[in-house]
Design a protein around this motif. Structure first.
Motif, PDB file in Angstrom:
ATOM      1  N   GLU A 140       0.554  -1.242  -1.750  1.00 48.05           N
ATOM      2  CA  GLU A 140      -0.702  -0.734  -1.134  1.00 48.05           C
ATOM      3  C   GLU A 140      -1.090   0.259  -2.251  1.00 48.05           C
ATOM      4  O   GLU A 140      -2.221   0.546  -2.200  1.00 48.05           O
ATOM      5  CB  GLU A 140      -0.364  -0.094   0.093  1.00 48.05           C
ATOM      6  CG  GLU A 140      -0.298  -1.123   1.386  1.00 48.05           C
ATOM      7  CD  GLU A 140      -1.458  -1.767   1.649  1.00 48.05           C
ATOM      8  OE1 GLU A 140      -2.681  -1.558   1.255  1.00 48.05           O
ATOM      9  OE2 GLU A 140      -1.168  -2.966   2.240  1.00 48.05           O
ATOM     10  N   ARG A 141      -0.080   0.927  -3.155  1.00 44.87           N
ATOM     11  CA  ARG A 141      -0.714   1.826  -3.880  1.00 44.87           C
ATOM     12  C   ARG A 141      -0.286   1.234  -5.449  1.00 44.87           C
ATOM     13  O   ARG A 141       0.724   0.601  -5.688  1.00 44.87           O
ATOM     14  CB  ARG A 141       0.269   3.199  -3.789  1.00 44.87           C
ATOM     15  CG  ARG A 141       0.123   3.488  -2.364  1.00 44.87           C
ATOM     16  CD  ARG A 141       0.980   4.951  -2.030  1.00 44.87           C
ATOM     17  NE  ARG A 141       0.646   5.167  -0.592  1.00 44.87           N
ATOM     18  CZ  ARG A 141       0.858   6.119  -0.105  1.00 44.87           C
ATOM     19  NH1 ARG A 141       0.823   7.347  -0.904  1.00 44.87           N
ATOM     20  NH2 ARG A 141       0.870   6.463   1.084  1.00 44.87           N
ATOM     21  N   ARG A 142      -1.216   1.538  -6.448  1.00 42.94           N
ATOM     22  CA  ARG A 142      -0.973   1.297  -7.718  1.00 42.94           C
ATOM     23  C   ARG A 142       0.319   1.582  -8.513  1.00 42.94           C
ATOM     24  O   ARG A 142       0.834   0.907  -8.877  1.00 42.94           O
ATOM     25  CB  ARG A 142      -2.381   2.188  -8.647  1.00 42.94           C
ATOM     26  CG  ARG A 142      -3.820   1.500  -8.283  1.00 42.94           C
ATOM     27  CD  ARG A 142      -4.681   2.282  -9.203  1.00 42.94           C
ATOM     28  NE  ARG A 142      -4.515   2.169 -10.447  1.00 42.94           N
ATOM     29  CZ  ARG A 142      -5.359   1.620 -11.327  1.00 42.94           C
ATOM     30  NH1 ARG A 142      -6.593   1.182 -10.944  1.00 42.94           N
ATOM     31  NH2 ARG A 142      -5.086   1.552 -12.609  1.00 42.94           N
ATOM     32  N   ASP A 162       4.101  -0.662   2.368  1.00 37.79           N
ATOM     33  CA  ASP A 162       3.756   0.521   2.235  1.00 37.79           C
ATOM     34  C   ASP A 162       4.817   1.541   3.082  1.00 37.79           C
ATOM     35  O   ASP A 162       5.219   2.539   2.520  1.00 37.79           O
ATOM     36  CB  ASP A 162       2.393   0.877   2.919  1.00 37.79           C
ATOM     37  CG  ASP A 162       1.887   2.251   2.458  1.00 37.79           C
ATOM     38  OD1 ASP A 162       1.913   2.433   1.385  1.00 37.79           O
ATOM     39  OD2 ASP A 162       1.309   3.030   3.366  1.00 37.79           O
ATOM     40  N   THR A 165       7.909   1.840   0.386  1.00 39.66           N
ATOM     41  CA  THR A 165       7.400   2.331  -1.033  1.00 39.66           C
ATOM     42  C   THR A 165       8.558   3.597  -1.285  1.00 39.66           C
ATOM     43  O   THR A 165       9.024   3.566  -2.484  1.00 39.66           O
ATOM     44  CB  THR A 165       6.015   3.181  -0.880  1.00 39.66           C
ATOM     45  OG1 THR A 165       5.140   1.915  -0.724  1.00 39.66           O
ATOM     46  CG2 THR A 165       5.631   3.582  -2.276  1.00 39.66           C
ATOM     47  N   LEU A 220       3.399  10.862  -7.920  1.00 43.54           N
ATOM     48  CA  LEU A 220       3.745   9.562  -8.101  1.00 43.54           C
ATOM     49  C   LEU A 220       5.024   9.147  -7.820  1.00 43.54           C
ATOM     50  O   LEU A 220       5.177   7.858  -7.286  1.00 43.54           O
ATOM     51  CB  LEU A 220       3.403   9.098  -9.650  1.00 43.54           C
ATOM     52  CG  LEU A 220       1.974   8.999 -10.319  1.00 43.54           C
ATOM     53  CD1 LEU A 220       2.123   8.774 -11.844  1.00 43.54           C
ATOM     54  CD2 LEU A 220       1.193   8.109  -9.614  1.00 43.54           C
ATOM     55  N   GLY A 223       5.075   7.864  -4.413  1.00 45.12           N
ATOM     56  CA  GLY A 223       4.244   6.821  -3.834  1.00 45.12           C
ATOM     57  C   GLY A 223       2.842   6.742  -4.847  1.00 45.12           C
ATOM     58  O   GLY A 223       2.429   5.740  -4.721  1.00 45.12           O
ATOM     59  N   GLY A 224       2.400   8.018  -4.957  1.00 48.60           N
ATOM     60  CA  GLY A 224       0.909   8.112  -5.529  1.00 48.60           C
ATOM     61  C   GLY A 224       0.031   7.945  -4.345  1.00 48.60           C
ATOM     62  O   GLY A 224       0.315   7.421  -3.081  1.00 48.60           O
ATOM     63  N   SER A 225      -1.415   8.262  -4.940  1.00 49.11           N
ATOM     64  CA  SER A 225      -2.415   7.956  -3.698  1.00 49.11           C
ATOM     65  C   SER A 225      -3.162   6.656  -3.918  1.00 49.11           C
ATOM     66  O   SER A 225      -3.168   6.282  -4.917  1.00 49.11           O
ATOM     67  CB  SER A 225      -3.485   9.200  -3.901  1.00 49.11           C
ATOM     68  OG  SER A 225      -4.143   9.132  -5.561  1.00 49.11           O
ATOM     69  N   PRO A 226      -3.451   6.184  -2.859  1.00 52.12           N
ATOM     70  CA  PRO A 226      -4.191   4.998  -2.933  1.00 52.12           C
ATOM     71  C   PRO A 226      -5.510   4.988  -3.934  1.00 52.12           C
ATOM     72  O   PRO A 226      -6.057   5.839  -3.858  1.00 52.12           O
ATOM     73  CB  PRO A 226      -4.801   4.847  -1.557  1.00 52.12           C
ATOM     74  CG  PRO A 226      -3.987   5.709  -0.598  1.00 52.12           C
ATOM     75  CD  PRO A 226      -3.583   6.909  -1.553  1.00 52.12           C
ATOM     76  N   ALA A 227      -5.676   4.020  -4.690  1.00 55.35           N
ATOM     77  CA  ALA A 227      -6.820   3.880  -5.411  1.00 55.35           C
ATOM     78  C   ALA A 227      -7.336   2.665  -5.516  1.00 55.35           C
ATOM     79  O   ALA A 227      -6.680   1.458  -5.707  1.00 55.35           O
ATOM     80  CB  ALA A 227      -6.511   4.546  -6.884  1.00 55.35           C
ATOM     81  N   ARG A 228      -8.865   2.612  -5.803  1.00 60.54           N
ATOM     82  CA  ARG A 228      -9.444   1.299  -5.881  1.00 60.54           C
ATOM     83  C   ARG A 228      -8.954   0.659  -7.157  1.00 60.54           C
ATOM     84  O   ARG A 228      -9.086   1.307  -8.225  1.00 60.54           O
ATOM     85  CB  ARG A 228     -11.004   1.289  -5.618  1.00 60.54           C
ATOM     86  CG  ARG A 228     -11.282   1.833  -4.118  1.00 60.54           C
ATOM     87  CD  ARG A 228     -12.820   1.901  -3.901  1.00 60.54           C
ATOM     88  NE  ARG A 228     -13.400   0.745  -4.533  1.00 60.54           N
ATOM     89  CZ  ARG A 228     -14.673   0.808  -5.044  1.00 60.54           C
ATOM     90  NH1 ARG A 228     -15.598   1.882  -4.631  1.00 60.54           N
ATOM     91  NH2 ARG A 228     -15.412  -0.287  -5.466  1.00 60.54           N
TER      92      ARG A 228
END
Length: 394
Positions: A140-142, A162, A165, A220, A223-228
């Motif tokens: 779900e995350r980059r 997710d 992760t 990171l 897990g880092g933040s969700p990004a498009r």
């Protein structure tokens, strides 16, 4: 989900395409002339003998006297990588490359196309080809997708939910996060060698000791933040090449060849009146390898004088005589003219220049390089936690 496809050591693999017999021998990518003598990617045979990427040249040759050094070929690597991206796009995948050898894409659309997430990832691996030994990861995350692809075996795909992760990232090595080598060593001296160990530290303490880069690495590791993922605009590349009957090192001759290629390129009917935003010149060197330089124009143009001024001086940087010279229009504008106004509204000229400047930055550094500052926690005592950089749309 976000998928990441990784081809480790892509530059070395591209350089060995013409010499496949070297792939099973201890081989390393040589440093560029005039740069720090550090090795690039190495083959599995070299790694088995103790040679590592980033090792100093003298130390590597002492460790493995039979090590074969291969000259870097950036032009060939660019062409091969563009071929990989186009094959992925031909399968219906909107790709966002992150440097040579790493590419992201959204799976939502292609899942419906190929009948599920796993089937879509296998189709992407097949499009790249087994010769490149690609690996794929999805999450779900980059960053989690990148980590999954980085630890996968050649031809393998890893899918991380997710919920799993943090558990998946915890045992992975610290080298996966983008930190300077000095910062990496500092953390290892403190006993932090795994992502889970970094994630377990207080975020404020990490930011205070390592600054903004450390804070980002800490995020990171959690897990880092969700990004498009924003699919790139496929380049409208037009190429002209001139092969010399023998090696040429005279600068005047090379400049005349450059002028001839430029005239031929601007007369190509495929340009359809559009302006050049990004151009590149490359050459095949006499001793093996290649040389390549690019230029992103502040104002798109097809004026020969301006194009010569942008790339002509770079020809003096050629490190050796050349056998072939290539000129490319890497990116063209959509429009074929400039619409002028009779009366310029207040602030209109400044906004126009700013918009064109943002386009220039995107063309030079890729999508996602222009961001907007968005406040998320203005009350926080930690400066790095008060705002986030969010990629700016067109």
């Amino acid at each position: 989900m976000v998928a990441c496809l990784v081809i480790p050591g892509f530059e070395l693999r591209a350089a060995l395409r013409a010499r496949p017999g070297l792939a099973v021998r201890p081989v390393a990518l040589a440093p560029l002339p005039g740069s720090e003598p550090l090795l690039g990617p190495v083959t599995a045979a070299a790694e088995a003998l103790g040679v590592r990427p980033g090792m100093r040249l003298g130390e590597a040759l002492a460790t493995c006297p039979g090590l074969v050094l291969v000259e870097q070929d950036p032009a060939e690597a660019e062409r091969e990588w563009e071929g990989v991206l186009r094959r992925l796009e031909d399968t219906g995948i909107a790709v966002q490359p992150e440097g040579i050898g790493t590419v992201y894409f959204e799976t939502r659309g292609v899942e419906r196309l190929y009948g599920g997430l796993e089937a879509a990832l296998r189709r992407a691996l097949a499009a790249v080809g087994t010769a490149w030994d690609p690996r794929a990861g999805a999450a779900e995350r980059r960053f989690a997708a990148l980590a999954a692809a980085s630890v996968a075996r050649p031809g393998q795909l890893l899918i991380v939910s997710d919920d799993a992760t943090e558990e998946f990232l915890a045992p992975l090595p610290l080298g996966l996060v983008p930190l300077e080598p000095g910062r990496q060593r500092e953390l290892k001296e403190l006993g932090v060698r795994r992502l889970g160990e970094l994630a377990g530290l207080p975020g404020g303490a990490v930011a205070e000791r390592l600054g903004a880069d450390g804070r980002r690495a800490w995020g990171l590791a959690r897990g880092g933040s969700p990004a498009r993922v924003r699919g790139r605009r496929p380049p409208a590349e037009l190429v002209e090449a001139l092969e010399f009957p023998e090696a040429v090192g005279n600068e005047l001759t090379i400049r005349r060849a450059f002028t001839s290629l430029l005239e031929r390129l601007l007369e190509r009917p495929e340009r359809a009146g559009r302006f050049a935003r990004k151009i590149a010149v490359s050459a095949r060197l006499v001793g093996g390898g290649s040389w390549r330089r690019t230029a992103t124009l502040r104002d798109p143009t097809v004026e020969p004088a301006r194009l010569k001024a942008a790339l002509g001086p770079k020809l003096a940087e050629l490190p050796a005589p050349i056998l072939e010279l290539r000129l490319e229009l890497v990116e063209l504008t959509d429009d074929t003219g400039h619409q002028l106004q009779l009366v310029q509204p207040e602030g209109g000229e400044l906004r126009g220049r700013l918009k064109e400047g943002l386009r220039q930055v995107r063309a030079s550094t890729g999508s996602g390089s222009v961001c907007t500052v968005v406040e998320v926690a203005p009350w926080s005592r930690i400066p790095e936690a008060r705002a986030l950089f969010v990629p700016r749309d067109e």
